[in-house]
Design an enzyme around this catalytic site. Structure first.
Site, short mmCIF file in Angstrom:
data_model
loop_
_atom_site.label_atom_id
_atom_site.label_comp_id
_atom_site.label_asym_id
_atom_site.label_seq_id
_atom_site.Cartn_x
_atom_site.Cartn_y
_atom_site.Cartn_z
CD GLU A 153 10.38 21.88 103.82
OE1 GLU A 153 11.55 22.19 103.66
OE2 GLU A 153 9.96 20.71 103.70
CE1 TYR A 154 0.84 21.59 99.02
CE2 TYR A 154 -0.52 22.03 100.95
CZ TYR A 154 -0.41 21.81 99.58
OH TYR A 154 -1.52 21.84 98.80
CB SER A 194 -9.20 22.63 102.97
OG SER A 194 -9.32 23.92 102.43
CG LEU A 195 -10.16 22.76 108.68
CD1 LEU A 195 -9.61 21.92 109.82
CD2 LEU A 195 -11.41 23.51 109.12
CD GLU A 251 -13.75 17.84 116.62
OE1 GLU A 251 -13.19 17.61 115.52
OE2 GLU A 251 -14.97 17.84 116.76
CE LYS A 266 -5.69 20.00 109.78
NZ LYS A 266 -4.93 19.00 109.04
CG ASP A 310 -0.86 13.62 109.58
OD1 ASP A 310 -1.44 13.91 108.50
OD2 ASP A 310 0.38 13.56 109.67
NE ARG A 330 -9.56 17.30 101.13
CZ ARG A 330 -8.98 18.28 101.78
NH1 ARG A 330 -9.58 18.84 102.79
NH2 ARG A 330 -7.79 18.68 101.43
CD GLU A 382 -8.32 13.13 108.61
OE1 GLU A 382 -9.40 13.67 108.31
OE2 GLU A 382 -7.23 13.47 108.12
CE1 TYR A 435 -13.34 15.86 109.83
CE2 TYR A 435 -11.90 14.27 110.92
CZ TYR A 435 -12.25 15.01 109.81
OH TYR A 435 -11.50 14.91 108.68
CE LYS A 439 -14.07 20.54 113.57
NZ LYS A 439 -14.49 19.15 113.39
CE LYS A 477 -1.95 22.18 109.37
NZ LYS A 477 -0.94 22.04 108.35
CB CYS A 536 38.05 12.62 100.77
SG CYS A 536 36.91 11.24 100.61
CB CYS A 561 40.07 8.57 98.72
SG CYS A 561 39.69 10.27 98.24
CB CYS A 588 36.00 13.90 97.94
SG CYS A 588 37.26 12.78 97.30
CB CYS A 603 37.15 9.08 96.25
SG CYS A 603 36.16 9.00 97.74
S1 IVH Z 1 -13.16 19.57 110.28
C1 IVH Z 1 -15.43 21.94 107.26
N1 IVH Z 1 -11.95 18.26 112.19
O1 IVH Z 1 -8.06 18.40 108.24
C2 IVH Z 1 -14.28 21.47 108.04
N2 IVH Z 1 -10.98 18.26 110.01
O2 IVH Z 1 -7.16 20.77 106.74
C3 IVH Z 1 -14.03 20.05 107.84
N3 IVH Z 1 -8.95 16.92 109.85
O3 IVH Z 1 -9.84 17.85 105.29
C4 IVH Z 1 -12.87 19.58 108.56
N4 IVH Z 1 -8.92 16.21 111.93
O4 IVH Z 1 -9.01 15.85 106.60
C5 IVH Z 1 -11.92 18.62 110.89
N5 IVH Z 1 -11.00 17.08 113.94
C6 IVH Z 1 -10.99 17.44 112.66
C7 IVH Z 1 -9.98 17.03 111.78
C8 IVH Z 1 -10.01 17.46 110.47
C9 IVH Z 1 -8.32 16.16 110.76
C10 IVH Z 1 -8.51 17.09 108.46
C11 IVH Z 1 -9.55 16.84 107.43
C12 IVH Z 1 -9.66 18.10 106.63
C13 IVH Z 1 -8.34 18.73 106.90
C14 IVH Z 1 -8.42 20.21 106.72
#
Ligand code: IVH
Length: 692
Positions: free
Chosen positions: A48-49, A95-96, A129, A131, A133, A152, A187, A239, A303, A327, A421, A424, A439, A445
């Site tokens: 959702e985010y 971020s990615l 790789e 990702k 969490d 971060r 991570e 990573y 990557k 994702k 209900c 009740c 109800c 109730c």
């Molecule tokens: S590379 C420049 N590799 O995902 C790119 N990020 O949405 C740096 N994350 O802030 C990130 N696993 O906290 C990379 N294998 C992975 C990852 C990873 C988790 C997280 C990381 C990053 C976020 C980006």
């Protein structure tokens, strides 16, 4: 990539609509960022985010002139929480960008090839790789010694958590053969097993329970006392890198090898592929393994392997062009729906609940899931005995996604949503335009009664020490309390209470003393405690401020039952209260059993009149003010707050009773109406001068 289904395509919006939607998206995203990064308590699922961010990106792409410097697209994450020293990252922590489906991944690789101007026969190696969490951290080594570790934060500035990170076994304290300056990024996470064990211990020690491994890791890492972190089982995968004084490798794959050489754990599942099909096949393979892994992953990161290509590709708005995150959909599991039961909430809402054969989803055992409402059950045709797919996204309540029709027992019957209900027997009805079935029993109730009583004694309401939800349930089922007023008559039942199991005279007396202490209560808390639909703490305060005393409030509410009356006009004209809230308020007051509760309480309690802040020297005390148009130096909420702090009433519309209308830029009909009625209008500057 596309945003929310059903939304107007970004390019079809008018600039005005786009600007308004961007503003509301930015506000929402900021709120969710704070919940996620600062409170470790996300309110919505990652999907959702991501959809909010995606929509924001789409609108900004269609209206580049509307991109603001403080837009969430220009930031990464949220500002650091208070309490830790700030660290600015020499190289920002990026971020990615996201890929949501196969086509997005293909587009990513296409973009890379086009950007680099590659021939068709040139292969592009991609490191895939999982990702992780968890929480990203940056570890700084100088001359081979670990000197600083940081979160971060917003990507530019993080928190100094060096001492806490030193307690992780996965983080080497010294490196041999490393460049003079080396920042390793990765991570920090908690394994599912460790998470389950930690929560078990926390529960035994009556400590906070964590919603998921990520929150547990975050909470453990941001401890003020490193000894607490040391006692928590945290792990890490490395990573990426930040600042380096000398190049460390030619390829990402080579870099991962060097990391392992220095003693950092890297993810064992990582693979290299050079075609999109290979990447996607690997993605699906890992997705199948996902539930069985001992750590949470939420996707795959692709990557570009060659570091010289990474350099050339660079970054766009805080995300590298050489990487993308693909994702995974929310975690799902199949199980059997044993029974559908109906839960009755405080305001009478009937919520169907699926009672399930317990099943593990994303490391958590789930035995109940929501079926939302009458329409949702009908749409999914969920039946008792069905095999269903359930989903758990982030921290939201697990939900039933669909029914596996092939596995439906032959004798199954459609679920009949009750018209009465289950608690009740009162008629359950659905108001026009609402999804909820309610109800109509009100306090008759028992379920609503108990839920309302729990609310009555809750934190923001009467907050009676020693009388929590558990006691309310027990006392209600034993018939000791039925209505809120009964709480203040409990003393008459000393005998029954002090002879309950685990109780004695002393504990009974403690309880009575705590109750006595609350016999006096401010008006706003009192109104909030009544648990009227849509009347939360803020609305209760507005009402208290407007009407001053309990009797004053009741008199006005009685008068306002006539929708043509001046009293009704006054009510809906309070800024923050509209016809819908008014309907719920007046509906509550009109019911006989609620009037009885109020009469009863009024005799037993001293409800304090609303105490206006000391405004003896305020030039606007008691004046009614309307703000219109956009203000330059204050947000609307600030302006309202300041005015109310000075004893003014802030109204939403202009009438003869209005004293001042403060006119900002682009003001419309309200400014005109003020002129027609001869009400004084002030510019923002004049208003500021007036209030000093
Ligand atoms: S590379 C420049 N590799 O995902 C790119 N990020 O949405 C740096 N994350 O802030 C990130 N696993 O906290 C990379 N294998 C992975 C990852 C990873 C988790 C997280 C990381 C990053 C976020 C980006």
């Amino acid at each position: 990539m596309s945003g929310k289904p059903g939304a107007v395509p970004a390019q079809d919006l008018t600039p005005l609509e786009a600007s308004a939607e961007l503003e509301s998206l930015s506000r929402d995203i900021a709120e969710h960022d704070a919940a996620y990064y600062q409170d470790d308590a996300p309110k919505i699922s990652d999907a959702e985010y991501d959809a909010l961010r995606q929509r924001l990106n789409e609108i900004e792409a269609a209206f580049p002139e509307l991109v603001k410097a403080d837009s969430p697209s220009q930031r990464v994450g949220a500002a650091p929480a208070q309490g830790f020293r700030k660290v600015s990252h020499a190289v920002p922590m990026l971020s990615l960008g996201n890929a949501f489906d196969d086509a997005d991944v293909g587009e990513f690789l296409g973009r890379v090839r086009r950007f680099l101007g590659l021939d068709e026969d040139e292969t592009v190696e991609i490191v895939c790789e999982p990702k992780i969490d968890g929480l990203s951290v940056s570890l700084r080594y100088e001359n081979g010694v670990f000197v600083q570790g940081a979160t971060r934060g917003d990507g530019t500035t993080g928190e100094d958590i060096t001492e806490n990170l030193k307690t992780l076994n996965d983080i080497p304290m010294t490196l041999s053969g490393a460049p003079d300056v080396l920042e390793v990024r990765g991570e920090v996470y908690m394994t599912k097993q460790d998470f389950a064990r930690l929560n078990r211990d926390q529960k035994e020690a009556a400590q906070k329970i964590f919603a998921n491994p990520r929150n547990a890791a975050a909470g453990s890492l941001r401890q003020k006392d490193p000894a607490v972190t040391a006692a928590r089982p945290l792990s890490m995968f490395a990573y990426a890198w930040g600042e380096v004084s000398d190049p460390v490798a030619d390829t990402h794959w080579g870099f991962l090898e060097r990391l392992r050489g220095w003693g950092f754990p890297t993810n064992p599942l990582a693979e290299m592929h050079d075609r999109v099909d290979g990447c996607l096949a690997f993605y699906r393979k890992v997705e199948e393994q996902r539930a069985g892994l001992d750590y949470d992953i939420d996707g795959m990161v692709y990557k570009v392997n060659r570091l010289d290509w990474q350099d050339r590709l660079g970054q766009v708005s805080r995300a590298p062009r050489w990487a993308v995150a693909h994702k995974f959909p929310a975690e799902k599991a199949e199980t059997v729906l044993r029974e559908i039961t109906i839960q009755v909430g405080r305001t009478g809402t009937l919520t169907p609940v699926a009672n399930l054969e317990p099943v593990t989803v994303g490391g958590v055992v789930v035995s109940r899931a929501t079926l939302h409402n009458r329409d949702e059950i009908a749409r999914k045709d969920a039946r008792e005995g069905d095999t269903v797919i359930i989903q758990r996204a982030g921290d939201v309540i697990p939900q039933v996604v669909s029914v596996v029709l092939e596995k439906r027992p032959t004798n199954s019957e459609a679920f009949v949503f009750p018209d009465t209900c289950p608690e009740c027997g009162s008629h359950a009805e659905r108001e026009d335009g609402e999804v909820a079935t309610r109800c109509t029993g009100g306090l008759v109730c028992p379920a609503q009664r108990v839920e309302r009583l729990k609310h009555f004694v809750s934190r923001g309401a009467f907050d009676i020490e020693g009388l929590g939800a558990k006691h309310i349930e027990a006392f209600s089922s034993e018939g000791l309390i039925k209505t809120p007023a009964d709480i203040f008559r409990l003393r008459n039942q000393t005998e029954e209470i002090s002879t309950r199991e685990g109780w004695g005279e002393q504990s009974a007396n403690n309880l009575f003393a705590a109750i006595e202490e609350r016999r006096g209560i401010p008006l706003d808390r009192f109104i909030y405690a009544l648990g009227i639909r849509q009347v939360g703490q803020a609305t209760a305060r507005l009402l208290a401020r407007q009407y001053g005393s309990l009797q004053g409030w009741r008199d006005h509410m009685d008068a306002a039952q006539d929708r043509e009356s001046e009293a009704y006009g006054e009510l809906v004209n309070i800024d923050g209260i509209g016809p819908s809230v008014a309907d719920d308020l007046l509906g509550f007051i009109a019911e006989d059993h609620n009037r009885e509760v109020l009469d009863d309480l009024q005799v037993l309690l001293t409800v304090g009149d609303f105490e206006a802040p000391d405004t003896s020297s305020s030039p606007v005390a008691g004046k009614t003010v309307v703000f219109t148009g956009s203000l330059e130096t204050l947000s609307r909420a600030e302006a309202k707050n300041r005015a109310e702090g000075l004893g003014a009433k802030v109204a939403g519309s202009v009438s003869k009773k209005t004293d001042y209308v403060v006119v900002g830029a682009d003001a419309g009909s309200k400014a005109k109406k003020a002129q027609e009625l001869g009400v004084t209008t002030l510019s923002e500057q004049e208003w500021l001068a007036l209030i000093g």
